[in-house]
Design an enzyme around this catalytic site. Sequence first.
Site, PDB file in Angstrom:
ATOM      1  N   CYS A 265      33.755  34.122  -2.740  1.00 41.20           N
ATOM      2  CA  CYS A 265      33.402  33.226  -3.942  1.00 41.20           C
ATOM      3  C   CYS A 265      33.807  31.829  -3.701  1.00 41.20           C
ATOM      4  O   CYS A 265      34.666  31.598  -2.825  1.00 41.20           O
ATOM      5  CB  CYS A 265      34.167  34.041  -5.271  1.00 41.20           C
ATOM      6  SG  CYS A 265      33.606  33.241  -6.709  1.00 41.20           S
TER       7      CYS A 265
ATOM      8  N   TYR B 173      44.969  47.725  -8.202  1.00 42.15           N
ATOM      9  CA  TYR B 173      46.064  46.960  -7.864  1.00 42.15           C
ATOM     10  C   TYR B 173      47.278  47.838  -7.611  1.00 42.15           C
ATOM     11  O   TYR B 173      48.245  47.947  -7.221  1.00 42.15           O
ATOM     12  CB  TYR B 173      46.550  46.000  -8.942  1.00 42.15           C
ATOM     13  CG  TYR B 173      45.522  44.694  -8.917  1.00 42.15           C
ATOM     14  CD1 TYR B 173      45.724  43.839  -8.063  1.00 42.15           C
ATOM     15  CD2 TYR B 173      44.472  44.785  -9.717  1.00 42.15           C
ATOM     16  CE1 TYR B 173      44.678  42.699  -8.088  1.00 42.15           C
ATOM     17  CE2 TYR B 173      43.768  43.844  -9.907  1.00 42.15           C
ATOM     18  CZ  TYR B 173      43.585  42.742  -8.858  1.00 42.15           C
ATOM     19  OH  TYR B 173      42.920  41.812  -8.919  1.00 42.15           O
TER      20      TYR B 173
ATOM     21  N   ARG C 237      43.164  35.346 -12.374  1.00 37.53           N
ATOM     22  CA  ARG C 237      42.790  34.128 -12.265  1.00 37.53           C
ATOM     23  C   ARG C 237      44.424  33.033 -12.140  1.00 37.53           C
ATOM     24  O   ARG C 237      44.238  32.371 -11.227  1.00 37.53           O
ATOM     25  CB  ARG C 237      42.301  33.391 -13.475  1.00 37.53           C
ATOM     26  CG  ARG C 237      40.625  33.772 -13.637  1.00 37.53           C
ATOM     27  CD  ARG C 237      40.111  33.370 -14.705  1.00 37.53           C
ATOM     28  NE  ARG C 237      38.697  33.826 -14.619  1.00 37.53           N
ATOM     29  CZ  ARG C 237      37.763  33.749 -15.504  1.00 37.53           C
ATOM     30  NH1 ARG C 237      38.032  33.168 -16.568  1.00 37.53           N
ATOM     31  NH2 ARG C 237      36.461  34.371 -15.475  1.00 37.53           N
TER      32      ARG C 237
ATOM     33  N   LYS D  14      32.083  45.834 -12.793  1.00 39.33           N
ATOM     34  CA  LYS D  14      33.491  45.200 -13.122  1.00 39.33           C
ATOM     35  C   LYS D  14      33.362  44.407 -14.537  1.00 39.33           C
ATOM     36  O   LYS D  14      32.650  43.841 -14.533  1.00 39.33           O
ATOM     37  CB  LYS D  14      33.846  44.302 -11.957  1.00 39.33           C
ATOM     38  CG  LYS D  14      34.875  43.431 -11.931  1.00 39.33           C
ATOM     39  CD  LYS D  14      34.588  42.261 -11.152  1.00 39.33           C
ATOM     40  CE  LYS D  14      36.046  41.334 -11.103  1.00 39.33           C
ATOM     41  NZ  LYS D  14      35.996  40.276 -10.154  1.00 39.33           N
TER      42      LYS D  14
ATOM     43  N   CYS E  58      32.630  29.259 -10.034  1.00 42.09           N
ATOM     44  CA  CYS E  58      32.507  29.951  -8.756  1.00 42.09           C
ATOM     45  C   CYS E  58      31.380  29.458  -7.870  1.00 42.09           C
ATOM     46  O   CYS E  58      30.895  29.937  -6.790  1.00 42.09           O
ATOM     47  CB  CYS E  58      32.008  31.525  -9.199  1.00 42.09           C
ATOM     48  SG  CYS E  58      33.077  32.220 -10.035  1.00 42.09           S
TER      49      CYS E  58
ATOM     50  N   LYS F 224      28.773  42.751 -12.673  1.00 40.32           N
ATOM     51  CA  LYS F 224      30.155  41.945 -13.058  1.00 40.32           C
ATOM     52  C   LYS F 224      29.912  41.177 -14.280  1.00 40.32           C
ATOM     53  O   LYS F 224      29.052  40.287 -14.668  1.00 40.32           O
ATOM     54  CB  LYS F 224      30.438  40.860 -11.794  1.00 40.32           C
ATOM     55  CG  LYS F 224      31.582  40.229 -12.386  1.00 40.32           C
ATOM     56  CD  LYS F 224      32.339  39.106 -11.142  1.00 40.32           C
ATOM     57  CE  LYS F 224      33.282  38.411 -11.553  1.00 40.32           C
ATOM     58  NZ  LYS F 224      33.947  37.478 -10.570  1.00 40.32           N
TER      59      LYS F 224
ATOM     60  N   SER G  31      42.268  42.966 -13.113  1.00 37.98           N
ATOM     61  CA  SER G  31      43.655  42.541 -13.420  1.00 37.98           C
ATOM     62  C   SER G  31      44.036  42.932 -14.980  1.00 37.98           C
ATOM     63  O   SER G  31      45.120  43.510 -15.006  1.00 37.98           O
ATOM     64  CB  SER G  31      43.950  41.269 -12.808  1.00 37.98           C
ATOM     65  OG  SER G  31      43.197  40.382 -13.677  1.00 37.98           O
TER      66      SER G  31
HETATM   67  C1  PBG Z   1      35.633  35.666  -9.438  1.00 37.67           C
HETATM   68  C2  PBG Z   1      36.398  37.099  -9.328  1.00 37.67           C
HETATM   69  C3  PBG Z   1      37.100  37.411 -10.477  1.00 37.67           C
HETATM   70  C4  PBG Z   1      37.681  38.724 -10.181  1.00 37.67           C
HETATM   71  C5  PBG Z   1      37.435  38.686  -8.826  1.00 37.67           C
HETATM   72  N1  PBG Z   1      36.633  37.647  -8.135  1.00 37.67           N
HETATM   73  C6  PBG Z   1      36.748  36.996 -11.823  1.00 37.67           C
HETATM   74  C7  PBG Z   1      36.671  35.859 -12.365  1.00 37.67           C
HETATM   75  O1  PBG Z   1      37.517  35.024 -12.379  1.00 37.67           O
HETATM   76  O2  PBG Z   1      35.623  35.549 -13.000  1.00 37.67           O
HETATM   77  C8  PBG Z   1      38.722  39.298 -11.264  1.00 37.67           C
HETATM   78  C9  PBG Z   1      39.430  40.466 -10.491  1.00 37.67           C
HETATM   79  C10 PBG Z   1      40.264  40.833 -11.388  1.00 37.67           C
HETATM   80  O3  PBG Z   1      40.615  40.213 -12.592  1.00 37.67           O
HETATM   81  O4  PBG Z   1      41.126  41.562 -11.085  1.00 37.67           O
HETATM   82  N2  PBG Z   1      35.525  35.100  -8.165  1.00 37.67           N
END
Ligand code: PBG
Length: 353
Positions: free
Chosen positions: A120, A322, A207, A257, A130, A197, A283
């Site tokens: 990404c 996690y 983030r 996701k 992204c 997603k 997360s």
């Molecule tokens: C985007 C990306 C995200 C996650 C993994 N890759 C989300 C985003 O910021 O849109 C989220 C993973 C998480 O929240 O654990 N590159």
Amino acid sequence: MAGTQDMTLTLRRLRQNAFTRELAREVSLEQSRLIQPLFAVEGLSTPTPVPGLGETHRDTPDSLLKQVEKDLERGVQKFLLFGVPAQKSESTFSQDFTAEQVANLRKRFGTSIWLAVDVCLCSYTTHGHCGVLNAERTHVDNGKSVQALADAALAFAQAGADCVAPSDMMDGRVAAIRSRLDRAGHDYTTILSYSAKFHSRFYGPFRLAADSAPQKDKLGPDLQNRATYQIDPASPRDAYASSLRDANEGADFLMVKPALYYLDILKDLSTRIPKPWFAYEVSGEFAALELLAQNGLVDRGPAHVEAWTALFRAGASAVLSYGARHFYDWFTPGSRLAQNPPPRVGASERTLS
Ligand code: PBG
């Protein structure tokens, strides 16, 4: 539990003790189906914990290797790496830092780990989106972004990734990555597409870890969030179309996701599209349970295990969490096994063949 003369038992007979329940179960949890996310951050001097994510850290190159060493001792063998470079850019991105971490992990651990690398640009761009913005900075340019993503995927494959995992949600990136990898002879590198997603509010702790939130004050109305490329939570049809498209473009693994709030999607798509489906316990949903546990409102281990069970029940063949490294601490299937936990597989006991 003998001789109670209770003639009213029907379904409870199968629930009477741990052994009987284990034999009746339809879903079984195995550590081999959990994937542990990792963050490697350039320019960091000491590892720092990510708020809400328990023992997940922003790691330095050094602490990353130590973390994986410890994880192997706890039986974790599968990882998803996020690289966070120090230098941000608008359009030209260096993959060197992340690729170097991949190469280091491969050199140190060989084939005793399975390593996926997130593909990404949100940790690489000055604005946190992204992909690459158009000249007017009004939207994310699909074509330019796809080219940069394919470059990144190739760099990670060359550095030794088993799998590349595009999470950007641009159109056509799976096809572009597949052909770029194939042309360079990396035809065995698998692609895990974040195909379903959603534009979710549960990515907050991530983030912070990935330093990737959109920089709202510098951006126009359509770029305040990621809604122009991630899937609307109220549009399940879009998740189906996106996943079907990615499967047809050559994705090996597909993903839903977030996970828990999207169990209907996981159940539906995993029956309609014949691919291995992964669920990413993101997360925010992981942190929600951690915060409940910290406040004494749930029992930490069993609560996490219940969440994972739901994901496997709904059709996941693997879960990104996690908490993967806590599997043996949290998962104690029956009272007798709880007193005699299964042996942990150490790195030294693993064969490299
Ligand atoms: C985007 C990306 C995200 C996650 C993994 N890759 C989300 C985003 O910021 O849109 C989220 C993973 C998480 O929240 O654990 N590159």
